[in-house]
Motif scaffolding. Structure first.
Motif, short mmCIF file in Angstrom:
data_model
loop_
_atom_site.label_atom_id
_atom_site.label_comp_id
_atom_site.label_asym_id
_atom_site.label_seq_id
_atom_site.Cartn_x
_atom_site.Cartn_y
_atom_site.Cartn_z
N GLY A 46 88.81 42.16 49.41
CA GLY A 46 87.98 43.23 49.96
C GLY A 46 88.66 44.58 49.90
N ALA A 47 89.97 44.59 50.14
CA ALA A 47 90.72 45.85 50.08
C ALA A 47 90.74 46.41 48.66
N ARG A 48 90.88 45.52 47.69
CA ARG A 48 90.89 45.95 46.27
C ARG A 48 89.56 46.59 45.91
N TRP A 49 88.45 45.93 46.26
CA TRP A 49 87.14 46.48 45.94
C TRP A 49 86.92 47.80 46.67
N SER A 50 87.34 47.87 47.91
CA SER A 50 87.12 49.07 48.73
C SER A 50 88.03 50.22 48.34
N SER A 51 89.04 49.95 47.53
CA SER A 51 89.99 50.99 47.11
C SER A 51 89.64 51.61 45.76
N ASP A 52 88.67 51.04 45.08
CA ASP A 52 88.28 51.50 43.75
C ASP A 52 87.32 52.68 43.88
N GLU A 53 87.72 53.83 43.36
CA GLU A 53 86.89 55.03 43.47
C GLU A 53 85.52 54.85 42.82
N LYS A 54 85.41 53.94 41.87
CA LYS A 54 84.10 53.68 41.25
C LYS A 54 83.12 53.10 42.27
N ASN A 55 83.66 52.56 43.34
CA ASN A 55 82.81 51.93 44.36
C ASN A 55 82.57 52.83 45.58
N ARG A 56 82.97 54.09 45.50
CA ARG A 56 82.88 54.97 46.68
C ARG A 56 81.46 55.01 47.26
N GLU A 57 80.48 55.28 46.44
CA GLU A 57 79.10 55.37 46.95
C GLU A 57 78.62 54.02 47.47
N ALA A 58 78.91 52.96 46.73
CA ALA A 58 78.49 51.62 47.15
C ALA A 58 79.19 51.22 48.45
N LEU A 59 80.45 51.61 48.59
CA LEU A 59 81.20 51.31 49.81
C LEU A 59 80.56 51.98 51.01
N PHE A 60 80.24 53.27 50.88
CA PHE A 60 79.63 53.99 51.99
C PHE A 60 78.23 53.44 52.31
N ASP A 61 77.52 52.97 51.27
CA ASP A 61 76.21 52.35 51.50
C ASP A 61 76.35 51.08 52.34
N ILE A 62 77.38 50.29 52.04
CA ILE A 62 77.61 49.06 52.80
C ILE A 62 77.97 49.39 54.24
N GLY A 117 73.41 46.87 62.75
CA GLY A 117 72.75 46.33 61.57
C GLY A 117 72.40 44.87 61.72
N GLU A 118 71.83 44.31 60.64
CA GLU A 118 71.43 42.90 60.62
C GLU A 118 71.78 42.32 59.25
N PRO A 119 72.79 41.44 59.16
CA PRO A 119 73.59 40.96 60.29
C PRO A 119 74.51 42.07 60.81
N VAL A 120 74.98 41.88 62.04
CA VAL A 120 75.84 42.90 62.65
C VAL A 120 77.11 43.06 61.82
N THR A 121 77.46 44.31 61.53
CA THR A 121 78.66 44.60 60.75
C THR A 121 79.29 45.87 61.27
N TRP A 122 80.32 46.33 60.60
CA TRP A 122 80.99 47.57 61.01
C TRP A 122 81.53 48.28 59.78
N GLY A 123 81.92 49.53 59.96
CA GLY A 123 82.40 50.31 58.83
C GLY A 123 83.82 50.79 59.03
N GLY A 124 84.34 51.43 57.99
CA GLY A 124 85.69 52.00 58.06
C GLY A 124 86.79 51.03 57.71
N SER A 125 86.44 49.80 57.36
CA SER A 125 87.43 48.78 57.02
C SER A 125 86.90 47.92 55.89
N PRO A 126 87.78 47.45 55.01
CA PRO A 126 87.34 46.48 53.98
C PRO A 126 86.70 45.25 54.61
N GLY A 127 87.03 44.97 55.87
CA GLY A 127 86.42 43.84 56.55
C GLY A 127 84.92 43.94 56.60
#
Length: 370
Positions: free
Chosen positions: A257-273, A47-57
């Motif tokens: 970041g962990a708190r936001w990534s743990s909220d089920e309300k953010n599941r779709e938004a998390l996967f989009d990121i 991606g741009e900027p370079v990022t990664w998934g699977g972690s709140p990071g």
């Protein structure tokens, strides 16, 4: 009399001043804020900027929360991504090219066994699944059928030992297969071109499967938590000693970041990121199927995480991946994490798990601190 009294006062003042100067001289000089905070990630990213998934990071990276935290401080945030994953990150740590590192348990332990001075600060992506994939036309249907087959394993990564344990659970060892050491991208190319008969890997294989170029014949999902991979954020001890205030701010952001990534309300938004790294939303949905976000994105250093690191040490010794015993006790520094949890009112937000991955009694957690 007056002259004598004044003389005594002058001597006392001189003595107190000398003591104060001596005390100040004995105190360590406060380090200036670092010009940059360099974070190494054990992934090629995308991606741009370079990022990664699977972690709140990954959320922190995309939203630039660290950049926001240090804005105006004179300290830049630099992210470095390593196609060579954990082993390459260790080399960068050894050369002091990075200050923090996000990587998996095995490479962290290998680094410690080789003398890298680090502190593990916060979990950041736990219970990651592992899969076995084969070409679509393959007649291989089970792990046992991998015997004498050419199989890709990315050695030295946190998936390596889990792959060995999966083989062991099916009565096999790594010697029973023709192992080929390939990184994730090379393994995909090899499997698609029939250069290997099978491959161990993670969520990156769902994209290949959905393209009709591979099929998954085995998954650790929903099985023994011991067959999962753990990742965390660590810091070079030298950097931590010189810049403890900055380390606290980094951990604060990772907990946010962990708190936001743990909220089920953010599941779709998390996967989009996370999809910005090049792994589609459908792959993340498959990886996290029937699993809570809080369980996977918890920052807690609980008994489960510690027990998995100890198990990795034991397995790595048996397999001669490391030569020396690695002490786990004292390696994790949870002081920064505890301060961040308290500051953000999250002391009871996540569930802590026991050594076998079962939820712990909250009263026990409160008494023991984890």
């Amino acid at each position: 009399m007056i002259h004598t009294a004044l003389t005594r006062l002058h001597r006392r003042a001189w003595t107190l001043g000398a003591i104060a100067l001596a005390t100040l001289g004995a105190m360590p000089a406060l380090a200036a804020p670092p010009e940059a905070i360099r974070i190494g990630v054990a992934s090629a990213g995308g991606g741009e900027p370079v990022t990664w998934g699977g972690s709140p990071g990954g959320v922190i990276r995309v939203n630039q929360w660290l950049e926001e935290e240090f804005k105006g401080s004179g300290t830049k945030i630099e992210w470095l991504f390593f196609k060579g994953a954990g082993p390459a990150v260790n080399e960068a740590l050894s050369n002091k090219q990075i200050d923090f590192a996000y990587q998996g348990d095995l490479p962290q332990i290998v680094g410690r066994s080789n003398g890298l001075q680090t502190k593990l600060l916060v979990a950041s992506g736990v219970r990651n699944n592992l899969y076995v994939v084969v070409p679509p036309a393959s007649d291989v249907k089970s792990v046992k059928e991998l015997k004498d087959r050419k199989v890709s394993i990315f050695r030295g990564t946190n998936g390596h030992l889990v792959a060995i344990n999966v083989l062991a659970a099916h009565g096999m060892t790594e010697r029973d297969i023709k192992g080929v050491n390939l990184d994730a991208g090379s393994a995909q190319a090899a499997l698609v071109s029939n250069g290997v008969d099978a491959a161990f890997g993670g969520y990156e294989w769902f994209k290949v499967r959905d393209q009709g170029l591979a099929k998954i014949i085995y998954s650790t999902q929903g099985q023994d938590p011991a067959l999962t991979r753990q990742a965390s954020l660590l810091v070079r001890t030298e950097f931590e000693k010189a810049h403890s205030a900055e380390v606290q701010r980094v951990v604060d952001v990772f907990v946010r970041g962990a708190r936001w990534s743990s909220d089920e309300k953010n599941r779709e938004a998390l996967f989009d990121i996370w999809a910005r790294s090049g792994t589609p939303v459908t792959s993340w949905a498959a990886e996290f199927d029937k699993q809570s976000l809080a369980e996977r994105n918890s920052p807690l250093i609980d008994d489960f995480v510690i027990s998995r690191y100890k198990a990795v040490v034991s397995d790595a010794l048996k397999l001669k991946l490391i030569r020396n015993e690695v002490a786990i006790d004292g390696w994790f520094d949870t002081s920064y994490l505890q301060k961040a949890l308290k500051k953000q009112g999250l002391e009871t937000y996540w569930t802590a798990y026991d050594a076998k991955g079962r939820p712990k009694d909250p009263q026990t957690v409160a008494a023991n601190g984890r």
